[in-house]
Design a protein around this motif. Structure first.
Motif, PDB file in Angstrom:
ATOM      1  N   LEU A 150      28.718  37.001  63.636  1.00 15.19           N
ATOM      2  CA  LEU A 150      27.763  36.022  63.127  1.00 15.19           C
ATOM      3  C   LEU A 150      28.477  34.831  62.488  1.00 15.19           C
ATOM      4  N   ALA A 151      29.582  35.085  61.794  1.00 15.38           N
ATOM      5  CA  ALA A 151      30.340  33.998  61.180  1.00 15.38           C
ATOM      6  C   ALA A 151      30.957  33.098  62.242  1.00 15.38           C
ATOM      7  N   ALA A 152      31.440  33.709  63.329  1.00 18.13           N
ATOM      8  CA  ALA A 152      32.073  32.930  64.391  1.00 18.13           C
ATOM      9  C   ALA A 152      31.050  32.152  65.212  1.00 18.13           C
ATOM     10  N   ALA A 153      29.884  32.762  65.483  1.00 17.59           N
ATOM     11  CA  ALA A 153      28.875  32.129  66.330  1.00 17.59           C
ATOM     12  C   ALA A 153      28.108  31.030  65.606  1.00 17.59           C
ATOM     13  N   GLY A 154      27.952  31.162  64.298  1.00 18.19           N
ATOM     14  CA  GLY A 154      27.289  30.120  63.517  1.00 18.19           C
ATOM     15  C   GLY A 154      25.799  30.001  63.802  1.00 18.19           C
ATOM     16  N   PRO A 155      25.230  28.808  63.602  1.00 16.61           N
ATOM     17  CA  PRO A 155      23.780  28.601  63.733  1.00 16.61           C
ATOM     18  C   PRO A 155      23.232  28.894  65.123  1.00 16.61           C
TER      19      PRO A 155
END
Length: 204
Positions: A150-155
């Motif tokens: 989730l942190a890598a994929a972002g919005p």
């Protein structure tokens, strides 16, 4: 469009603001314009709570197509919708990071279906409809793995059902994928092109 097989008098009208669906149609060499259907999808879904997920996807695609076709009866209109089906339960686009995390926690280690439905209107009326299904198996993920993704994929996780985009970082989440790539992206091209071809709208 140079080299296009399209025989319609005007570009295909896509009843959606989806850039992904538009790009899929353009990749097949067809001219396309978009027009958002302006329907309340969640209200329509509430009305169809007894529908199976695949039937719900079809009902939503038909509603979008019919809405735009009524306003533009002279155009060939395509409506599409996609439903994520996890053992009969429907998941929507996550509203926030917490919902995205919850979706991935439900999906991890399990197989879910993506039902991609299409409706085609000619002369202001829906004349064809179909559903294609892909099945995706997400590999087991622990809390740290979900958080890192989730942190890598972002919005971007909030723009797709299931909180993933298979054409991007979401591919890392999966152990197996069964189904056509365009079906996974929300617009099954092969049956759509077959439909248009059968109606004399393509040159080959």
């Amino acid at each position: 469009m140079t080299g296009s097989p399209w025989r319609g008098r005007a570009p295909l009208l896509l009843a959606s603001a989806s850039a992904t669906r538009r790009a899929l149609i353009e990749s097949a060499g067809l001219p396309v314009e978009t027009r958002a259907a302006g329907i309340d999808e969640r209200a329509l879904e509430a009305e169809g709570t007894r529908l199976a997920p695949a039937d719900l996807a079809q009902a939503l695609a038909v509603a979008k197509c019919a809405s735009v076709a009524r306003a533009a009866p002279e155009r060939v209109v395509v409506g599409a919708d996609q439903v994520l089906d996890l053992d009969g339960s429907v998941l929507h686009k996550p509203a926030d990071p917490a919902a995205a995390h919850a979706h991935l926690a439900w999906l991890q280690g399990r197989t879910h279906a993506l039902h991609s439905a299409v409706a085609v209107a000619v002369g202001g009326s829906v004349v064809d409809r179909f559903v294609a299904t892909a099945r995706l198996t997400m590999r087991p993920l622990d809390e740290a793995g979900i958080t890192a993704y989730l942190a890598a994929a972002g919005p971007a996780v909030a723009t797709s059902v299931g909180a993933y985009q298979l054409e991007g970082l979401g591919i890392h989440l999966f152990a197996d994928v069964e189904g056509d790539h365009s079906t996974i992206l929300g617009l099954p091209l092969l049956p759509l092109l077959a439909c248009l071809r059968a109606r004399g709208l393509l040159t080959f």
